[in-house]
Each structure stands twice: as structure tokens, then as C-alpha cells.
Design a protein around this motif. Structure first.
Motif, PDB file in Angstrom:
ATOM      1  N   ASP A   1       0.822  -1.215   0.000  1.00 46.09           N
ATOM      2  CA  ASP A   1       0.000   0.000   0.000  1.00 46.09           C
ATOM      3  C   ASP A   1       0.857   1.267   0.000  1.00 46.09           C
ATOM      4  N   ARG A   2       1.951   1.246   0.782  1.00 48.11           N
ATOM      5  CA  ARG A   2       2.792   2.438   0.858  1.00 48.11           C
ATOM      6  C   ARG A   2       3.415   2.756  -0.509  1.00 48.11           C
ATOM      7  N   ALA A   3       3.851   1.706  -1.225  1.00 44.52           N
ATOM      8  CA  ALA A   3       4.454   1.900  -2.540  1.00 44.52           C
ATOM      9  C   ALA A   3       3.419   2.413  -3.545  1.00 44.52           C
ATOM     10  N   ILE A   4       2.211   1.862  -3.485  1.00 42.20           N
ATOM     11  CA  ILE A   4       1.151   2.312  -4.400  1.00 42.20           C
ATOM     12  C   ILE A   4       0.839   3.788  -4.160  1.00 42.20           C
ATOM     13  N   GLN A   5       0.772   4.176  -2.883  1.00 42.13           N
ATOM     14  CA  GLN A   5       0.503   5.576  -2.565  1.00 42.13           C
ATOM     15  C   GLN A   5       1.605   6.493  -3.092  1.00 42.13           C
ATOM     16  N   ARG A   6       2.852   6.004  -3.020  1.00 36.70           N
ATOM     17  CA  ARG A   6       3.969   6.810  -3.537  1.00 36.70           C
ATOM     18  C   ARG A   6       3.862   6.957  -5.053  1.00 36.70           C
ATOM     19  N   VAL A   7       3.514   5.885  -5.730  1.00 42.25           N
ATOM     20  CA  VAL A   7       3.367   5.923  -7.192  1.00 42.25           C
ATOM     21  C   VAL A   7       2.266   6.894  -7.588  1.00 42.25           C
ATOM     22  N   LEU A   8       1.144   6.824  -6.903  1.00 43.42           N
ATOM     23  CA  LEU A   8      -0.018   7.639  -7.263  1.00 43.42           C
ATOM     24  C   LEU A   8       0.253   9.139  -7.123  1.00 43.42           C
ATOM     25  N   ARG A   9       1.230   9.511  -6.283  1.00 43.66           N
ATOM     26  CA  ARG A   9       1.555  10.931  -6.140  1.00 43.66           C
ATOM     27  C   ARG A   9       2.115  11.513  -7.434  1.00 43.66           C
ATOM     28  N   ASP A  10       2.718  10.652  -8.271  1.00 50.63           N
ATOM     29  CA  ASP A  10       3.333  11.116  -9.521  1.00 50.63           C
ATOM     30  C   ASP A  10       2.453  10.882 -10.740  1.00 50.63           C
ATOM     31  N   VAL A  11       1.253  10.352 -10.527  1.00 45.97           N
ATOM     32  CA  VAL A  11       0.370  10.007 -11.656  1.00 45.97           C
ATOM     33  C   VAL A  11      -0.694  11.082 -11.843  1.00 45.97           C
ATOM     34  N   GLU A  12      -0.866  11.513 -13.098  1.00 47.60           N
ATOM     35  CA  GLU A  12      -1.934  12.472 -13.414  1.00 47.60           C
ATOM     36  C   GLU A  12      -3.292  11.787 -13.260  1.00 47.60           C
ATOM     37  N   ASN A  13      -4.267  12.511 -12.695  1.00 43.70           N
ATOM     38  CA  ASN A  13      -5.599  11.934 -12.500  1.00 43.70           C
ATOM     39  C   ASN A  13      -6.229  11.484 -13.810  1.00 43.70           C
ATOM     40  N   SER A  14      -5.997  12.250 -14.859  1.00 38.96           N
ATOM     41  CA  SER A  14      -6.584  11.894 -16.163  1.00 38.96           C
ATOM     42  C   SER A  14      -6.002  10.580 -16.675  1.00 38.96           C
ATOM     43  N   ASP A  15      -4.686  10.378 -16.503  1.00 41.08           N
ATOM     44  CA  ASP A  15      -4.052   9.122 -16.915  1.00 41.08           C
ATOM     45  C   ASP A  15      -4.569   7.958 -16.081  1.00 41.08           C
ATOM     46  N   LEU A  16      -4.759   8.204 -14.792  1.00 44.40           N
ATOM     47  CA  LEU A  16      -5.218   7.145 -13.897  1.00 44.40           C
ATOM     48  C   LEU A  16      -6.615   6.680 -14.274  1.00 44.40           C
ATOM     49  N   ALA A  17      -7.498   7.617 -14.571  1.00 45.48           N
ATOM     50  CA  ALA A  17      -8.878   7.271 -14.939  1.00 45.48           C
ATOM     51  C   ALA A  17      -8.906   6.424 -16.208  1.00 45.48           C
ATOM     52  N   ILE A  18      -8.115   6.815 -17.213  1.00 43.04           N
ATOM     53  CA  ILE A  18      -8.084   6.062 -18.474  1.00 43.04           C
ATOM     54  C   ILE A  18      -7.465   4.684 -18.255  1.00 43.04           C
ATOM     55  N   ALA A  19      -6.381   4.628 -17.474  1.00 38.83           N
ATOM     56  CA  ALA A  19      -5.705   3.355 -17.228  1.00 38.83           C
ATOM     57  C   ALA A  19      -6.631   2.366 -16.527  1.00 38.83           C
ATOM     58  N   LEU A  20      -7.418   2.857 -15.570  1.00 37.98           N
ATOM     59  CA  LEU A  20      -8.296   1.980 -14.808  1.00 37.98           C
ATOM     60  C   LEU A  20      -9.495   1.498 -15.613  1.00 37.98           C
ATOM     61  N   LYS A  21      -9.808   2.189 -16.730  1.00 41.11           N
ATOM     62  CA  LYS A  21     -10.923   1.750 -17.581  1.00 41.11           C
ATOM     63  C   LYS A  21     -10.663   0.346 -18.127  1.00 41.11           C
ATOM     64  N   GLY A  22      -9.375   0.024 -18.343  1.00 38.42           N
ATOM     65  CA  GLY A  22      -9.045  -1.287 -18.895  1.00 38.42           C
ATOM     66  C   GLY A  22      -8.487  -2.247 -17.870  1.00 38.42           C
ATOM     67  N   ALA A  23      -8.574  -1.906 -16.587  1.00 41.39           N
ATOM     68  CA  ALA A  23      -8.002  -2.753 -15.541  1.00 41.39           C
ATOM     69  C   ALA A  23      -9.060  -3.678 -14.953  1.00 41.39           C
ATOM     70  N   ASN A  24      -8.601  -4.816 -14.421  1.00 42.62           N
ATOM     71  CA  ASN A  24      -9.548  -5.726 -13.776  1.00 42.62           C
ATOM     72  C   ASN A  24      -9.949  -5.196 -12.405  1.00 42.62           C
ATOM     73  N   GLU A  25     -10.945  -5.817 -11.821  1.00 44.38           N
ATOM     74  CA  GLU A  25     -11.516  -5.330 -10.556  1.00 44.38           C
ATOM     75  C   GLU A  25     -10.494  -5.346  -9.423  1.00 44.38           C
ATOM     76  N   GLN A  26      -9.626  -6.359  -9.411  1.00 41.45           N
ATOM     77  CA  GLN A  26      -8.628  -6.472  -8.351  1.00 41.45           C
ATOM     78  C   GLN A  26      -7.649  -5.298  -8.387  1.00 41.45           C
ATOM     79  N   VAL A  27      -7.220  -4.929  -9.583  1.00 45.46           N
ATOM     80  CA  VAL A  27      -6.297  -3.811  -9.726  1.00 45.46           C
ATOM     81  C   VAL A  27      -6.998  -2.502  -9.359  1.00 45.46           C
TER      82      VAL A  27
END
Length: 338
Positions: free
Chosen positions: A249-275
Motif C-alpha cells: 500500500d505504501r508503494a502504491i501511494q507513492r506511485v499515485l503521487r506522480d500520476v496524473e488523475n486523467s491518466d489514472l482514470a483512463i488506465a483503470l478503464k481497462g483494468a480488472n476489478e482487483q487492480v
């Protein structure tokens, strides 16, 4: 009137009959392990199958059972062992028929006996072999076994062997049998086999994803000098977006600090439920709700755009790992940062 007789059934027809006999629930589970073209072919055959006699159905199920039994025996002790057990269970004539049918349609994977060996013991037998021979053997091992062996090789041989695995395509049946014969003598084991498409970039990626980070970096740095195009192709496959589940969880939180919200939304459109859950659980409730809302209102997204957004995030993950800001959980004895 039945469309088939037992004598006239082809392989695809028998597969369709078996799936019909198993029923929709079990058949759907089998479909999950098939390629798209295989599913299409089987679905068409099932649709064209109008009626089957009880006798034909029973014959197909029995044949499937016998082949599964033979496969299990071969995996446990080889062709000779399987033949001996089948003769006791089915009689000599039937045993020969099943073994013949099996070897004609299914293939025992080369070096199966090596896959059962301890990696450290196997290393003693192959570490002084030519790099091409080592690469051939590693191509048939599990990624975990191969990673343990390549990590234990001398540093100046690691990248050479990895490169040979990646560049390997087809290998002569005679070469495989000769290498097997030598190892059989050394390990006092056996397997009977022929040919195959082996190695390739995917094989070396699996190995590098399993080996410790230090060995991986050494191999990749060497390949970047000797063969930049190959190194780039391997790097693109080294860590896929779904592997974000390897992060805590700590690593994921660190990664998300550098990710644009718009990129995250598009990336998650093609991700499975677990991700998706792994990501949302590491966002604030407000931000998670906002991302979900963006995903809902953006409508259909091109797969190309999804892959590009996911690759951006993967690149961030790799960069943070290289700078030791996060740790990717992997086999092979990575150091744990505490």
C-alpha cells in the motif's frame, strides 16, 4: 440419426462432444484456458452438432479419461512407467493404443525430468556447459528454477545466457534429444521427447521478473550495450500494469503521487476489478469518487489510449524502483528495506 460414428469423429468433433457432455458450467471453465481461435472453432462445432448417440458420447468420455490417465503417468515417471501402469489397468493392446494416440496428439514437454530437479543440484551439472546449452535448458524450466540458476552463474555469463534465451526460436529435435541424453546420464533420469518452439523474449522476461533485482539490472545493463533493441523489447514487457498488485500500500501511494488523475482514470478503464480496488483503496475517498466519476462520464475509450496511460504509470513505477523509493516484491532474494 446421429451425425457421427465413433470411427468418423475428428479431434475437434470429439472435443465438441466432450464439452457438450460436460455441460455449460464445466465447459465455460475450460474455455477460459483456450485461445480465441480455439473457442471460435469449438463453438461452431458445438452449434453444428445436432444429435449424439449415448455410445459415441461414452466412447469420447472414456477416450478422454484414458488420455488424462496416461498424461498423469507420463508426468510421474515417463513413457515406460505410463505404459507399464496402463497395461495393468487396460491390458497390453489398449495401453499401446492409448500411448500411441497420446504421443501423436499431445507432447511431453522436453526436460520434464529436469523440471523436477533441485535448482542448486542442476546448476552443478550445467554451469560449465556452453552458454547456448544452458540457454536451451533454461527455456524449458519454470521461471523460478531458471531465475535461481541464472542468478548463480558467473556475472560475465548471465547476460550472455539471457540473450541466447531471448534470441532462441526453434531447436532441432536431435539437438534437444542429445542434450537430454547427456543430462539423463548425469542425473540418472529419463524423458522421451521431440522438438518445439522455445525461448524467445517472453521466456527471458519471465526469468528476469523472477530473478533478484541485482542480477536483473546487471543483465539489462549489459544487453543495453550489446543489443539495445533487444533490451528495449525486453524492458517493455518486464513489468505490466497488472503487476501493481506486487506493490504494498505504501508503494502504491507513492506511485499515485506522480500520476496524473486523467491518466489514472483512463488506465483503470481497462483494468480488472482487483487492480482497480488496489488503486482506489489507496486514494482518499474524495479522490476515489472523483476518478470513478471521470471513468463513468468519459464513455468508451480506445484500447490504445488505455495501454498508453497504463504504460505511463508502469514507467513511473520502474523509475521509482530504480531510485529505491519503492520495492517491487519478487523472488530471488531481494533485500527488504525496513
Amino acid at each position: 440419426m446421429a451425425r457421427y460414428t465413433d470411427a468418423s469423429c475428428s479431434g475437434i468433433q470429439k472435443a465438441a462432444i466432450l464439452l457438450i457432455a460436460l455441460g455449460p458450467e464445466k465447459s465455460s471453465q475450460i474455455f477460459k484456458h483456450l485461445k480465441e481461435e480455439e473457442i471460435e472453432e469449438l463453438t461452431l462445432e458445438i452449434a453444428n452438432t445436432k444429435s449424439i448417440t449415448t455410445q459415441v458420447k461414452d466412447d469420447v468420455i472414456n477416450e478422454f479419461y484414458e488420455i488424462c490417465l496416461a498424461q498423469q503417468y507420463i508426468a510421474e515417471g515417463g513413457i515406460g512407467y505410463a505404459k507399464e501402469l496402463l497395461e495393468g489397468a487396460l491390458g497390453p493392446e489398449k495401453a499401446l493404443e492409448v500411448i500411441g494416440r497420446l504421443t501423436a496428439s499431445l507432447q511431453v514437454k522436453p526436460f520434464e525430468f529436469v523440471r523436477k530437479a533441485d535448482a542448486s543440484q542442476l546448476l552443478n551439472f550445467i554451469q560449465d556447459e556452453h552458454p547456448q546449452t544452458i540457454a536451451l535448458i533454461l527455456s524449458y524450466l519454470s521461471p523460478v528454477q531458471a531465475a535461481q540458476i541464472i542468478a548463480a552463474l558467473a556475472p560475465d555469463r548471465q547476460a550472455d545466457v539471457a540473450k541466447r534465451v531471448a534470441m532462441m526460436d526453434r531447436t532441432s529435435p536431435d539437438v534437444i534429444k542429445e542434450v537430454e541424453r547427456v543430462l539423463e546420464t548425469k542425473l540418472s533420469s529419463l524423458v522421451n521427447q521431440e522438438y518445439n518452439v522455445i525461448g524467445g523474449v517472453d521466456a527471458v522476461v519471465e526469468i528476469l521478473n523472477t530473478v533478484d533485482r541485482g542480477t536483473e539490472k546487471h543483465i539489462m545493463e549489459t544487453l543495453e550495450i550489446e543489443d539495445p533493441e533487444l533490451a528495449d523489447e525486453i524492458r517493455k514487457k518486464m513489468f505490466v500494469f497488472e503487476d501493481i498488485l506486487l506493490l504494498d500500500d505504501r508503494a502504491i501511494q507513492r506511485v499515485l503521487r506522480d500520476v496524473e488523475n486523467s491518466d489514472l482514470a483512463i488506465a483503470l478503464k481497462g483494468a480488472n476489478e482487483q487492480v482497480q480496488n488496489a488503486i482506489f483503496n489507496n486514494l482518499s475517498k474524495r479522490l476515489a469518487a472523483m476518478i470513478r466519476e471521470d471513468m463513468e462520464f468519459m464513455g468508451p475509450v480506445r484500447m490504445k489510449d488505455v495501454e498508453e496511460a497504463q504504460q505511463k504509470i508502469v514507467n513511473i513505477i520502474r523509475k521509482l524502483e530504480d531510485s529505491a523509493e519503492i520495492v517491487i516484491s519478487r523472488g530471488g532474494g531481494d533485500e527488504i528495506v525496513v
